[in-house]
Design an enzyme around this catalytic site. Structure first.
Site, PDB file in Angstrom:
ATOM      1  CG  ASP A  38      -1.871   0.671   0.983  1.00 49.59           C
ATOM      2  OD1 ASP A  38      -2.386   1.547   0.116  1.00 49.59           O
ATOM      3  OD2 ASP A  38      -3.141   1.211   2.148  1.00 49.59           O
ATOM      4  CG  ASN A  86      -7.364  -2.096  -5.932  1.00 47.62           C
ATOM      5  OD1 ASN A  86      -6.338  -3.565  -5.294  1.00 47.62           O
ATOM      6  ND2 ASN A  86      -8.223  -1.350  -5.456  1.00 47.62           N
TER       7      ASN A  86
HETATM    8  C1  FPP Z   1      -1.208   0.436  -3.663  1.00 51.20           C
HETATM    9  O1  FPP Z   1      -1.050   1.935  -3.913  1.00 51.20           O
HETATM   10  C2  FPP Z   1      -0.630  -0.682  -4.347  1.00 51.20           C
HETATM   11  C3  FPP Z   1      -1.673  -1.383  -5.388  1.00 51.20           C
HETATM   12  C4  FPP Z   1      -3.136  -0.724  -5.620  1.00 51.20           C
HETATM   13  C5  FPP Z   1      -1.362  -1.818  -6.528  1.00 51.20           C
HETATM   14  C6  FPP Z   1       0.128  -2.566  -6.889  1.00 51.20           C
HETATM   15  C7  FPP Z   1       0.879  -2.701  -7.368  1.00 51.20           C
HETATM   16  C8  FPP Z   1       1.965  -2.502  -7.794  1.00 51.20           C
HETATM   17  C9  FPP Z   1       2.970  -2.237  -6.255  1.00 51.20           C
HETATM   18  C10 FPP Z   1       2.713  -2.214  -8.550  1.00 51.20           C
HETATM   19  C11 FPP Z   1       3.782  -4.018  -9.633  1.00 51.20           C
HETATM   20  C12 FPP Z   1       2.874  -4.630  -9.281  1.00 51.20           C
HETATM   21  C13 FPP Z   1       2.808  -6.059 -10.153  1.00 51.20           C
HETATM   22  C14 FPP Z   1       2.190  -7.343  -9.857  1.00 51.20           C
HETATM   23  C15 FPP Z   1       3.624  -6.043 -11.069  1.00 51.20           C
HETATM   24  P1  FPP Z   1      -2.055   2.526  -3.681  1.00 51.20           P
HETATM   25  O2  FPP Z   1      -2.351   3.098  -4.764  1.00 51.20           O
HETATM   26  O3  FPP Z   1      -3.311   1.313  -3.121  1.00 51.20           O
HETATM   27  O4  FPP Z   1      -1.958   4.357  -3.150  1.00 51.20           O
HETATM   28  P2  FPP Z   1      -2.637   4.540  -2.182  1.00 51.20           P
HETATM   29  O5  FPP Z   1      -3.367   4.609  -1.430  1.00 51.20           O
HETATM   30  O6  FPP Z   1      -1.081   6.072  -1.226  1.00 51.20           O
HETATM   31  O7  FPP Z   1      -3.375   5.589  -2.832  1.00 51.20           O
END
Ligand code: FPP
Length: 261
Positions: A38, A86
């Site tokens: 996250d 998501n």
């Molecule tokens: C959370 O950050 C992350 C995600 C929803 C996506 C996870 C994806 C990756 C780490 C990219 C790589 C993954 C793969 C499998 C290639 P957020 O967007 O929820 O952050 P925030 O809470 O600060 O908005």
């Protein structure tokens, strides 16, 4: 899994001040670590960048987490990459993530071969864009006979939907006579979850400070130790991983019983 201590010591050379490999007991490592990655968006926003840059940086952190898990000889690493909720994100961000999943997988397949990592997915893949689905299938096929660590990627995953799906399968098996109602026990449920055959996580890491499960592995985390760090996912390093393992080893796991004296 086999632990190569020489490789591990090389990997953990030049430690920062507050943590080193000496802080963990290599004889008591977790078997399965799971991560709620996250904070990609906030990492980017804090730098005045577009959220997408946070996801791209998150890929590097994920590669490091996979390598760390292999070096630590874990049986399994699972990560929450995309939840059933998501899909509510802006279309552009969802498209970018789906594209990133596919391109990253293609790029990282050589690492999986080199490290003997077996890939699996948790979640309903049928709803994914064709191109992403095809690459996932290819990843599954190409790593199916690998015998090292399992890397489980949760994509379009929601724990309540997973449990409902298992219940539906059980209902169908009971209705067809394949399963007797008195045989519906915890194993009957667990073997119908996406995680069938994997040990339950010993340690759950959540980055960026939020204290919630977000519909992740509700069944499987029943006795898991939680470790929450303020660090945003793209900054999560092999040292943060070690801090989490050290904290885990400081806990007394009783599984509902009492501590041995
Ligand atoms: C959370 O950050 C992350 C995600 C929803 C996506 C996870 C994806 C990756 C780490 C990219 C790589 C993954 C793969 C499998 C290639 P957020 O967007 O929820 O952050 P925030 O809470 O600060 O908005």
């Amino acid at each position: 899994m086999q632990l190569d201590t020489n490789k591990l010591r090389d990997y953990y050379a030049n430690p920062p001040e507050d943590v080193s490999l000496e802080d963990v007991d290599l004889g008591r490592l977790p078997r399965h670590v799971s991560i709620i990655m996250d904070g990609n968006g906030r990492w980017a926003q804090a730098r005045g960048l577009d959220r997408s840059r946070g996801h791209v940086a998150g890929v590097d952190a994920l590669r490091e987490a996979v390598t760390t898990s292999v070096r630590l000889g874990l049986d399994a690493l699972s990560v929450y990459a995309f939840s059933t909720e998501n899909w509510r994100r802006p279309r552009r961000e969802v498209d970018l993530l789906m594209h990133l999943f596919a391109t990253t997988l293609v790029k990282e397949l050589p690492l999986f071969h080199q490290e003997n990592v077996r890939l699996r997915f948790l979640g309903d893949l049928t709803a994914l864009p064709d191109a992403t689905y095809r690459v996932f299938r290819q990843g599954l096929d190409e790593t199916a006979d690998h015998t090292g660590m399992t890397f489980a990627l949760a994509v379009n995953y929601g724990s309540r939907a997973e449990i409902a799906r298992a219940a539906r399968e059980i209902a169908l098996d009971v209705a067809s006579g394949a399963l007797a109602p008195e045989d519906v026990d915890e194993d009957a449920v667990a073997s119908r979850l996406y995680t069938a055959g994997l040990p339950d996580p010993d340690l759950l890491i959540r980055t960026s400070g939020e204290m919630r499960l977000s519909n992740y592995l509700l069944w499987q985390l029943a006795y898991t130790e939680f470790y929450v760090t303020e660090t945003y996912w793209p900054d999560f390093s092999r040292w943060d991983f070690l801090r989490a393992v050290a904290a885990y080893q400081g806990r007394s796991r009783r599984f509902g019983g009492v501590a041995a004296s």
